[in-house]
Design a protein around this motif. Structure first.
Motif, PDB file in Angstrom:
ATOM      1  N   THR A   1       0.825  -1.215   0.000  1.00 46.21           N
ATOM      2  CA  THR A   1       0.000   0.000   0.000  1.00 46.21           C
ATOM      3  C   THR A   1       0.855   1.259   0.000  1.00 46.21           C
ATOM      4  O   THR A   1       0.407   2.312  -0.457  1.00 46.21           O
ATOM      5  N   LEU A   2       2.088   1.143   0.486  1.00 43.84           N
ATOM      6  CA  LEU A   2       3.002   2.275   0.472  1.00 43.84           C
ATOM      7  C   LEU A   2       3.320   2.699  -0.967  1.00 43.84           C
ATOM      8  O   LEU A   2       3.399   3.882  -1.272  1.00 43.84           O
ATOM      9  N   VAL A   3       3.459   1.723  -1.853  1.00 43.57           N
ATOM     10  CA  VAL A   3       3.712   2.017  -3.266  1.00 43.57           C
ATOM     11  C   VAL A   3       2.518   2.739  -3.866  1.00 43.57           C
ATOM     12  O   VAL A   3       2.667   3.753  -4.560  1.00 43.57           O
ATOM     13  N   GLY A   4       1.331   2.231  -3.605  1.00 39.60           N
ATOM     14  CA  GLY A   4       0.120   2.864  -4.133  1.00 39.60           C
ATOM     15  C   GLY A   4      -0.045   4.285  -3.631  1.00 39.60           C
ATOM     16  O   GLY A   4      -0.372   5.194  -4.403  1.00 39.60           O
ATOM     17  N   THR A   5       0.202   4.499  -2.361  1.00 38.61           N
ATOM     18  CA  THR A   5       0.104   5.834  -1.785  1.00 38.61           C
ATOM     19  C   THR A   5       1.148   6.765  -2.391  1.00 38.61           C
ATOM     20  O   THR A   5       0.843   7.913  -2.739  1.00 38.61           O
ATOM     21  N   SER A   6       2.364   6.254  -2.549  1.00 40.88           N
ATOM     22  CA  SER A   6       3.432   7.069  -3.139  1.00 40.88           C
ATOM     23  C   SER A   6       3.091   7.453  -4.576  1.00 40.88           C
ATOM     24  O   SER A   6       3.260   8.607  -4.981  1.00 40.88           O
TER      25      SER A   6
ATOM     26  N   LEU B   1      -3.575  10.105 -18.653  1.00 41.56           N
ATOM     27  CA  LEU B   1      -4.847   9.450 -18.963  1.00 41.56           C
ATOM     28  C   LEU B   1      -4.619   7.987 -19.335  1.00 41.56           C
ATOM     29  O   LEU B   1      -5.373   7.108 -18.907  1.00 41.56           O
ATOM     30  N   ALA B   2      -3.564   7.713 -20.102  1.00 40.74           N
ATOM     31  CA  ALA B   2      -3.257   6.332 -20.483  1.00 40.74           C
ATOM     32  C   ALA B   2      -2.951   5.478 -19.251  1.00 40.74           C
ATOM     33  O   ALA B   2      -3.412   4.336 -19.156  1.00 40.74           O
ATOM     34  N   VAL B   3      -2.194   6.007 -18.318  1.00 43.73           N
ATOM     35  CA  VAL B   3      -1.867   5.258 -17.093  1.00 43.73           C
ATOM     36  C   VAL B   3      -3.134   4.943 -16.309  1.00 43.73           C
ATOM     37  O   VAL B   3      -3.327   3.809 -15.838  1.00 43.73           O
ATOM     38  N   VAL B   4      -4.013   5.921 -16.192  1.00 44.98           N
ATOM     39  CA  VAL B   4      -5.256   5.693 -15.457  1.00 44.98           C
ATOM     40  C   VAL B   4      -6.112   4.638 -16.155  1.00 44.98           C
ATOM     41  O   VAL B   4      -6.670   3.757 -15.513  1.00 44.98           O
ATOM     42  N   LEU B   5      -6.195   4.715 -17.470  1.00 42.01           N
ATOM     43  CA  LEU B   5      -7.013   3.735 -18.192  1.00 42.01           C
ATOM     44  C   LEU B   5      -6.398   2.329 -18.149  1.00 42.01           C
ATOM     45  O   LEU B   5      -7.105   1.339 -17.974  1.00 42.01           O
ATOM     46  N   ILE B   6      -5.087   2.230 -18.301  1.00 42.47           N
ATOM     47  CA  ILE B   6      -4.423   0.922 -18.305  1.00 42.47           C
ATOM     48  C   ILE B   6      -4.498   0.259 -16.923  1.00 42.47           C
ATOM     49  O   ILE B   6      -4.755  -0.930 -16.801  1.00 42.47           O
ATOM     50  N   PHE B   7      -4.282   1.038 -15.877  1.00 37.64           N
ATOM     51  CA  PHE B   7      -4.265   0.490 -14.531  1.00 37.64           C
ATOM     52  C   PHE B   7      -5.566   0.768 -13.776  1.00 37.64           C
ATOM     53  O   PHE B   7      -5.566   0.865 -12.548  1.00 37.64           O
ATOM     54  N   TRP B   8      -6.650   0.888 -14.503  1.00 37.18           N
ATOM     55  CA  TRP B   8      -7.964   1.222 -13.930  1.00 37.18           C
ATOM     56  C   TRP B   8      -8.317   0.298 -12.771  1.00 37.18           C
ATOM     57  O   TRP B   8      -8.701   0.756 -11.695  1.00 37.18           O
ATOM     58  N   ASP B   9      -8.220  -1.010 -12.966  1.00 41.86           N
ATOM     59  CA  ASP B   9      -8.618  -1.970 -11.922  1.00 41.86           C
ATOM     60  C   ASP B   9      -7.740  -1.859 -10.679  1.00 41.86           C
ATOM     61  O   ASP B   9      -8.225  -1.929  -9.558  1.00 41.86           O
ATOM     62  N   SER B  10      -6.440  -1.672 -10.883  1.00 43.93           N
ATOM     63  CA  SER B  10      -5.535  -1.545  -9.734  1.00 43.93           C
ATOM     64  C   SER B  10      -5.767  -0.243  -8.988  1.00 43.93           C
ATOM     65  O   SER B  10      -5.757  -0.213  -7.757  1.00 43.93           O
ATOM     66  N   ILE B  11      -5.966   0.831  -9.735  1.00 45.58           N
ATOM     67  CA  ILE B  11      -6.172   2.140  -9.105  1.00 45.58           C
ATOM     68  C   ILE B  11      -7.509   2.183  -8.380  1.00 45.58           C
ATOM     69  O   ILE B  11      -7.632   2.778  -7.311  1.00 45.58           O
ATOM     70  N   LYS B  12      -8.502   1.514  -8.955  1.00 44.60           N
ATOM     71  CA  LYS B  12      -9.843   1.518  -8.377  1.00 44.60           C
ATOM     72  C   LYS B  12      -9.860   0.915  -6.971  1.00 44.60           C
ATOM     73  O   LYS B  12     -10.687   1.282  -6.142  1.00 44.60           O
ATOM     74  N   LYS B  13      -8.918   0.037  -6.690  1.00 40.95           N
ATOM     75  CA  LYS B  13      -8.860  -0.606  -5.368  1.00 40.95           C
ATOM     76  C   LYS B  13      -8.184   0.274  -4.324  1.00 40.95           C
ATOM     77  O   LYS B  13      -8.162  -0.071  -3.152  1.00 40.95           O
ATOM     78  N   GLY B  14      -7.623   1.420  -4.730  1.00 41.50           N
ATOM     79  CA  GLY B  14      -6.879   2.288  -3.821  1.00 41.50           C
ATOM     80  C   GLY B  14      -7.775   3.160  -2.972  1.00 41.50           C
ATOM     81  O   GLY B  14      -9.009   3.054  -2.977  1.00 41.50           O
ATOM     82  N   ASP B  15      -7.128   4.042  -2.226  1.00 45.54           N
ATOM     83  CA  ASP B  15      -7.846   4.917  -1.304  1.00 45.54           C
ATOM     84  C   ASP B  15      -8.543   6.078  -2.007  1.00 45.54           C
ATOM     85  O   ASP B  15      -9.523   6.607  -1.500  1.00 45.54           O
ATOM     86  N   VAL B  16      -8.029   6.499  -3.156  1.00 43.07           N
ATOM     87  CA  VAL B  16      -8.601   7.629  -3.886  1.00 43.07           C
ATOM     88  C   VAL B  16      -9.499   7.080  -4.985  1.00 43.07           C
ATOM     89  O   VAL B  16      -9.090   6.208  -5.752  1.00 43.07           O
ATOM     90  N   THR B  17     -10.710   7.591  -5.065  1.00 40.14           N
ATOM     91  CA  THR B  17     -11.649   7.081  -6.072  1.00 40.14           C
ATOM     92  C   THR B  17     -11.225   7.525  -7.469  1.00 40.14           C
ATOM     93  O   THR B  17     -10.516   8.517  -7.637  1.00 40.14           O
ATOM     94  N   MET B  18     -11.672   6.793  -8.464  1.00 37.13           N
ATOM     95  CA  MET B  18     -11.333   7.093  -9.854  1.00 37.13           C
ATOM     96  C   MET B  18     -11.847   8.476 -10.260  1.00 37.13           C
ATOM     97  O   MET B  18     -11.272   9.117 -11.128  1.00 37.13           O
TER      98      MET B  18
END
Length: 133
Positions: free
Chosen positions: A9-14, A96-113
């Motif tokens: 989770t530290l990686v995701g937060t960073s 935008l490409a990063v958000v679209l490619i990693f949509w599923d991974s980002i969606k599981k994080g603390d910040v909403t899409m």
């Protein structure tokens, strides 16, 4: 970072902080380009001596006036402003490409899409509005 800390989770937060810091940096660059272009146009419009590049027949005066106009830009090179604008357009596309490619991974994080998309499209809207002026 995950290897050393053992906390994924530290990686995701960073990466979240890096993403939004990048968007804020692009807004800062947009503001700098806007102010620089505003200053250049103001100088050119008020100092009419910078207009007469084509009215004089001597090459020296024409070269001096062109040099005076180029000196208004950062480093005396108008290409730097164009490069900054192109860099920001590319940066928004990558974000935008990063958000679209990693949509599923980002969606599981603390910040909403929603906030990622607001960050990208909000910053890009400000960028387009400023550069259109």
């Amino acid at each position: 970072v995950t290897w050393e800390s053992g906390d994924p989770t530290l990686v995701g937060t960073s990466l979240t902080w890096i993403f939004f810091a990048g968007m804020a940096a692009f807004i800062l660059i947009t503001w700098l380009v806007y102010n620089k272009m505003k200053q250049i146009f103001k100088t050119i419009m008020h100092e009419k001596t910078l207009w007469n590049v084509h009215t004089d027949n001597t090459g020296q005066v024409r070269d001096d006036l062109a040099k005076s106009q180029r000196s208004l830009f950062w480093g005396g090179d108008p290409n730097l402003v164009i490069a900054a604008i192109q860099f920001m357009q590319f940066g928004y596309a990558v974000a935008l490409a990063v958000v679209l490619i990693f949509w599923d991974s980002i969606k599981k994080g603390d910040v909403t899409m929603f906030w990622y998309l607001v960050g990208i499209f909000g910053c890009y809207t400000v960028f387009v509005m400023v550069t259109a002026q």
